[in-house]
Write an enzyme that holds these catalytic residues in place. Structure first.
Site, PDB file in Angstrom:
ATOM      1  N   ASP A  52       5.185   5.503   5.149  1.00  0.00           N
ATOM      2  CA  ASP A  52       4.496   4.278   5.561  1.00  0.00           C
ATOM      3  C   ASP A  52       4.770   3.175   4.551  1.00  0.00           C
ATOM      4  O   ASP A  52       4.846   3.428   3.338  1.00  0.00           O
ATOM      5  CB  ASP A  52       2.987   4.521   5.664  1.00  0.00           C
ATOM      6  CG  ASP A  52       2.647   5.614   6.665  1.00  0.00           C
ATOM      7  OD1 ASP A  52       3.189   5.558   7.782  1.00  0.00           O
ATOM      8  OD2 ASP A  52       1.858   6.513   6.323  1.00  0.00           O
ATOM      9  N   ASP A  54       3.436  -0.722   3.465  1.00  0.00           N
ATOM     10  CA  ASP A  54       2.430  -1.775   3.597  1.00  0.00           C
ATOM     11  C   ASP A  54       2.930  -3.043   2.925  1.00  0.00           C
ATOM     12  O   ASP A  54       3.631  -2.994   1.902  1.00  0.00           O
ATOM     13  CB  ASP A  54       1.108  -1.348   2.958  1.00  0.00           C
ATOM     14  CG  ASP A  54       0.511  -0.124   3.631  1.00  0.00           C
ATOM     15  OD1 ASP A  54       0.891   0.162   4.775  1.00  0.00           O
ATOM     16  OD2 ASP A  54      -0.333   0.542   2.999  1.00  0.00           O
ATOM     17  N   ASP A 139      -7.775  -0.394  -5.809  1.00  0.00           N
ATOM     18  CA  ASP A 139      -8.550   0.707  -6.373  1.00  0.00           C
ATOM     19  C   ASP A 139      -7.933   1.295  -7.643  1.00  0.00           C
ATOM     20  O   ASP A 139      -8.587   1.410  -8.669  1.00  0.00           O
ATOM     21  CB  ASP A 139      -8.685   1.837  -5.333  1.00  0.00           C
ATOM     22  CG  ASP A 139      -9.529   1.415  -4.153  1.00  0.00           C
ATOM     23  OD1 ASP A 139     -10.222   0.391  -4.259  1.00  0.00           O
ATOM     24  OD2 ASP A 139      -9.497   2.109  -3.120  1.00  0.00           O
TER      25      ASP A 139
END
Length: 437
Positions: A52, A54, A139
């Protein structure tokens, strides 16, 4: 900010999906900033092959949506855009900014609202900002590295490269404050430490015990989503160990946590189920949350069923009642959908049917849709050290026999006139043959 030029890192455009490259190029053509970010950058720097990709940008969700046909805006807590490029979906996020009381954004973008609970939990986070602000709002340091496909440079605002090199999972900013904003970050720390096989930064680890109880405030539906990420990503056993190490499993499965720490056989069963799941994922075989949930909750269910039998309930009603009570208790903490709780319950109740080892009805049981999962679960119970009377071997051999050849019935305590429901089986009276003329 630290800028790492192309000759000082290993990321190559050929390892980035065409969809992500096209999304970034179109955003730049529209005079927006656009960077590859998060796990994809981290994994590329570690020599992996991300699935994936992003993208982070200074464009608002509405601006991104206007640039890409077929895209859609999702999310409430923080809105993001899913851009479909062929079969691939690229997740595009707008740079996040500081909240009320923190330094204002310097991007000139109109900020959306943010909202916190009394405990500091972020309930809404549609606050837009700059690249620098976005980096410190993420995070973990290892997930806050940005790759610029135009200059081929990597941007590091939060010593993420240093933590990659020392193989450490570190929360960005003050750990206790960040955990109070979103307690699920503690689960993410455990998950990424397990996934990457990294250690946990000492200050990050020290804040977890002080904030762990805040996980009780997280909606049960969100905790179930986190459960799927924790245990169905191919490293369930290592994640399980990390949750135990940081005393976080108790906030997902309170009764199971107590049972596992008390009973070595129960602990062995859950570990075996975790290993089995990891092996199947690695082999690209299908897995279901129902099987892992069955293992995690079996120690509590089997103990309760035994207690009910001691009070005089027959085996089948006892198991049925125990399953019902355990599931009702579990969903109060983690919202297990019925499509998983029902097969989990059937796996448990099937254990009684397998325990009989009756070859006269075995062919019928083999055709049951839950047989394979229940049989695999039975073998895991035996592997963990549960005493099943060797019935697993019976079923293994039975499946290998030709259809017209049965094994002798395996004698079990329930065969002595008990059909599992607590009622003695009545034998039909033998018909007398008429006397010969």
């Amino acid at each position: 900010m630290k800028v790492i030029p192309r000759d000082q890192h290993c990321i190559s455009r050929k390892n980035i999906s065409d969809g992500a490259l096209k999304v970034m190029a179109r955003l730049r053509q529209a005079d927006h900033e656009a960077y590859l970010v998060g796990g994809a950058v981290r994994d590329l720097l570690l020599g992996g092959h991300p699935k994936d990709f992003d993208v982070a940008t200074d464009a608002t969700p509405e601006e991104v949506h206007a640039l890409f046909r077929g895209s859609r805006i999702i999310g409430r807590r923080f809105r993001i855009v899913h851009v479909r490029m062929g079969r691939e979906i690229i997740e595009v996020t707008t740079f996040r900014g500081h909240h009320d009381g923190e330094p204002p954004a310097r991007s000139g973008k109109v900020k959306g609202p943010s909202h916190r609970s009394e405990q500091g939990l972020l309930l809404r986070d549609n606050v837009f900002g700059t690249l620098e602000e976005d980096a410190v709002r993420r995070d973990l340091t290892v997930n806050a590295l940005y790759y610029d496909a135009a200059s081929f440079a990597v941007y590091d605002h939060v010593h993420g490269m240093q933590d990659l090199e020392r193989r450490s999972v570190c929360i960005i900013g003050d750990p206790e404050q960040r955990f109070r904003e979103d307690p699920v970050r503690m689960l993410r720390v455990a998950r990424f430490a397990a996934k990457l096989q990294f250690g946990v930064d000492s200050e990050t680890a020290a804040a977890i015990p002080r904030c762990a109880s805040l996980l009780r405030e997280i909606p049960s539906a969100r905790l179930f989503d986190e459960f799927l990420k924790l245990f169905l990503s191919g490293y369930a056993e290592r994640t399980f160990d990390a949750l135990l190490e940081h005393d976080l499993l108790v906030y997902l499965f309170p009764e199971s946590d107590e049972a596992l720490r008390r009973d070595p056989t129960a602990m062995a069963l859950v570990r075996a189920a975790m290993r089995s799941t990891d092996t199947r994922i690695k082999a690209e075989k299908p897995v279901t949350p129902a099987f892992l949930l069955a293992a995690l909750l079996w120690p509590v269910t089997s103990r309760l069923a035994a207690q009910l039998r001691e009070r005089g309930e027959p085996p089948v009603p006892a198991m049925h009642s125990a399953a019902q009570q355990v599931i009702a208790s579990a969903v109060a903490t983690i919202a297990i959908p019925r499509r998983f709780s029902q097969p989990m319950r059937e796996i448990w109740e099937f254990q009684l049917r397998l325990q009989r080892g009756d070859s006269r009805k075995a062919r019928e049981l083999l055709q049951n849709r839950r047989f394979r999962a229940a049989y695999d679960f039975l073998l895991l119970r035996e592997e963990a050290g549960e005493d099943t009377g060797g019935v697993g071997e019976f079923w293994t051999e039975f499946q290998e026999r030709p259809e017209n050849q049965n094994l002798p019935m395996l004698e079990t305590p329930s065969d002595a006139g008990d059909d599992g429901s607590g009622r003695a089986r009545r034998r039909r009276p033998r018909k007398r043959r008429p006397p010969s003329p």
